[in-house]
Design an enzyme around this catalytic site. Structure first.
Site, PDB file in Angstrom:
ATOM      1  N   HIS A 163      14.231  11.749  18.764  1.00  0.00           N
ATOM      2  CA  HIS A 163      15.291  12.520  19.495  1.00  0.00           C
ATOM      3  C   HIS A 163      14.803  13.830  19.363  1.00  0.00           C
ATOM      4  O   HIS A 163      15.410  14.502  20.109  1.00  0.00           O
ATOM      5  CB  HIS A 163      16.620  12.779  18.169  1.00  0.00           C
ATOM      6  CG  HIS A 163      15.910  13.327  16.859  1.00  0.00           C
ATOM      7  ND1 HIS A 163      14.927  12.775  16.375  1.00  0.00           N
ATOM      8  CD2 HIS A 163      15.448  14.236  16.313  1.00  0.00           C
ATOM      9  CE1 HIS A 163      14.803  13.455  15.017  1.00  0.00           C
ATOM     10  NE2 HIS A 163      15.250  14.382  15.060  1.00  0.00           N
ATOM     11  N   HIS A 210      -8.863   9.030  10.030  1.00  0.00           N
ATOM     12  CA  HIS A 210      -9.368   7.942  11.270  1.00  0.00           C
ATOM     13  C   HIS A 210      -9.985   6.748  10.427  1.00  0.00           C
ATOM     14  O   HIS A 210     -10.462   5.809  10.730  1.00  0.00           O
ATOM     15  CB  HIS A 210      -9.061   8.239  12.749  1.00  0.00           C
ATOM     16  CG  HIS A 210      -7.554   8.226  12.659  1.00  0.00           C
ATOM     17  ND1 HIS A 210      -6.648   7.342  12.877  1.00  0.00           N
ATOM     18  CD2 HIS A 210      -7.019   9.481  12.796  1.00  0.00           C
ATOM     19  CE1 HIS A 210      -4.950   8.427  13.432  1.00  0.00           C
ATOM     20  NE2 HIS A 210      -4.992   9.384  12.931  1.00  0.00           N
ATOM     21  N   HIS A 229       1.383   9.808   3.452  1.00  0.00           N
ATOM     22  CA  HIS A 229       2.313   9.522   2.992  1.00  0.00           C
ATOM     23  C   HIS A 229       1.434   7.925   3.214  1.00  0.00           C
ATOM     24  O   HIS A 229       0.365   7.087   4.221  1.00  0.00           O
ATOM     25  CB  HIS A 229       2.991   8.716   4.321  1.00  0.00           C
ATOM     26  CG  HIS A 229       3.394   7.636   4.524  1.00  0.00           C
ATOM     27  ND1 HIS A 229       3.590   6.450   5.048  1.00  0.00           N
ATOM     28  CD2 HIS A 229       5.033   7.156   2.969  1.00  0.00           C
ATOM     29  CE1 HIS A 229       4.413   5.065   4.786  1.00  0.00           C
ATOM     30  NE2 HIS A 229       4.697   5.660   3.800  1.00  0.00           N
ATOM     31  N   GLY A 260      20.708  -2.151  -1.360  1.00  0.00           N
ATOM     32  CA  GLY A 260      21.279  -2.310  -2.077  1.00  0.00           C
ATOM     33  C   GLY A 260      20.086  -1.268  -3.286  1.00  0.00           C
ATOM     34  O   GLY A 260      20.422  -1.758  -4.670  1.00  0.00           O
ATOM     35  N   GLY A 261      19.174  -0.732  -2.575  1.00  0.00           N
ATOM     36  CA  GLY A 261      17.959  -0.622  -3.293  1.00  0.00           C
ATOM     37  C   GLY A 261      18.497   0.787  -4.350  1.00  0.00           C
ATOM     38  O   GLY A 261      19.072   1.570  -4.407  1.00  0.00           O
ATOM     39  N   SER A 311       4.765   2.393  -2.917  1.00  0.00           N
ATOM     40  CA  SER A 311       5.123   3.554  -1.804  1.00  0.00           C
ATOM     41  C   SER A 311       4.964   5.037  -2.059  1.00  0.00           C
ATOM     42  O   SER A 311       4.796   5.171  -3.449  1.00  0.00           O
ATOM     43  CB  SER A 311       6.551   3.698  -0.896  1.00  0.00           C
ATOM     44  OG  SER A 311       6.507   4.586   0.298  1.00  0.00           O
ATOM     45  N   ASN A 345       1.537   2.697   2.314  1.00  0.00           N
ATOM     46  CA  ASN A 345       2.345   1.691   2.308  1.00  0.00           C
ATOM     47  C   ASN A 345       2.114   0.454   2.095  1.00  0.00           C
ATOM     48  O   ASN A 345       1.238   0.410   2.695  1.00  0.00           O
ATOM     49  CB  ASN A 345       3.935   1.925   2.625  1.00  0.00           C
ATOM     50  CG  ASN A 345       4.807   1.505   2.244  1.00  0.00           C
ATOM     51  OD1 ASN A 345       5.009  -0.429   3.021  1.00  0.00           O
ATOM     52  ND2 ASN A 345       5.741   1.344   1.135  1.00  0.00           N
TER      53      ASN A 345
END
Length: 318
Positions: A185, A155, A116, A268-269, A102, A118
């Protein structure tokens, strides 16, 4: 392939991809010592919820990247977290492995977009049952001062990378990206999108893995031409201020909506690696609006809306 061979093949590809991207970005900033990526190898301590290891590559304060991280992780857990089983309830409680690369790059120059990318694989199965594997990933672009030709290029590279896997993949994954990277939001897209896919296994392991590789391999072709075209564009305090304000939207999405962040924290990473995607300088203002007809207003009117960017033609609206 056996379970071990399957995981080893994906791991080797991801580690190679991480190194190729780091090498390419360092070559774009060769004269700046701070443009070098540090290497932080880590391993989960015995007794933690997750076991595994990873390699975090991070740059801060470079002439090109104000902050950038490319992380590889390979973790194992006794039971899949709820964020990974909402579409596969039969795997609830199953032991799992998760491998991925990532990255997020926050450039210094506001005319160079944040990006970004990933690519990841999850593998899970109850003891005695067949291993189930599925892939996810994609890439998306977040400009501050948009350029139509840049959006179209980004793109088109993604469209061409996915073309060998079926004509439906690019439009489907583009729409998925537009819907996923959306701040509900605020009723606002995070950027100009790209492609996104998750829980993907419909082509079988070999072809689904090939699709994941095609997306990962397309990243540098999609992003570096934009970097080279915009990195020397002049800017001042006004542009830096707007960049910091818009980066606030990036933080909001990652902490409120991003499934990858939630998966990492729930399982828990390693917190430092999960949150390395956050930008170093961010601002928020109460009910701020750009001046009408300003370059900042154009981001909202012309770019922060779904468009058929791959079909854009100079002088015409997509």
């Amino acid at each position: 392939m056996t379970r071990d061979e399957t995981v080893a093949a994906v791991r080797a590809y991801l580690l190679g991809l991480q190194q190729r991207i780091v090498d390419a970005m360092e070559a774009e900033d060769p004269a700046t010592p701070s443009g070098r990526f540090i290497r932080d190898e880590w391993r989960k301590a015995p007794g933690e919820r997750l076991q595994g290891e990873g390699v975090t590559r991070l740059v801060e304060g470079g002439a090109l990247l104000e902050r950038g991280g490319v992380g590889f992780s390979h973790v194992r857990g006794a039971a899949l977290p709820t964020s990974a089983t909402q579409h596969r309830p039969e795997l609830a409680g199953a032991p799992f492995e998760a491998l991925g690369v990532s990255l997020v790059f926050h450039p210094l120059n506001p005319h160079v977009p944040t990006v970004h990318m990933n690519v990841r694989m999850l593998a899970a199965g109850h003891p005695g049952q067949e291993l189930v594997t599925w892939f996810g990933g994609g890439m998306d672009l977040t400009p501050y001062y948009g350029v139509e030709a840049d959006a179209a290029h980004f793109h088109r590279v993604n469209r061409d990378a996915l073309a060998p896997f079926g004509a439906d993949k690019y439009p489907r994954f583009k729409r998925w990206c537009d819907e996923y990277f959306f701040l509900k939001h605020r009723n606002e897209p995070r950027g100009i999108g790209g492609v996104f896919f998750d829980d993907f296994a419909e082509l079988g392991f070999e072809r689904s893995f090939a699709l994941q590789r095609a997306v990962g391999d397309a990243f540098l072709d999609a992003y570096l031409p934009i970097v080279r075209a915009r990195r020397d564009t002049p800017y001042g305090e006004r542009e830096r201020d707007f960049q910091a304000y818009r980066r606030g939207r990036y933080v909001e999405f990652n902490l409120v909506w991003d499934r990858g962040t939630l998966f990492g924290l729930q399982s828990g990473g390693r917190t430092e690696s999960i949150l390395m995607s956050l930008p170093p300088i961010v601002k928020w203002r109460y009910d701020w609006q750009p001046e009408p007809d300003s370059p900042e207003a154009r981001l909202y009117s012309d770019f922060l809306r779904p468009r058929d960017w791959a079909d854009w033609v100079d002088g015409a609206r997509a």
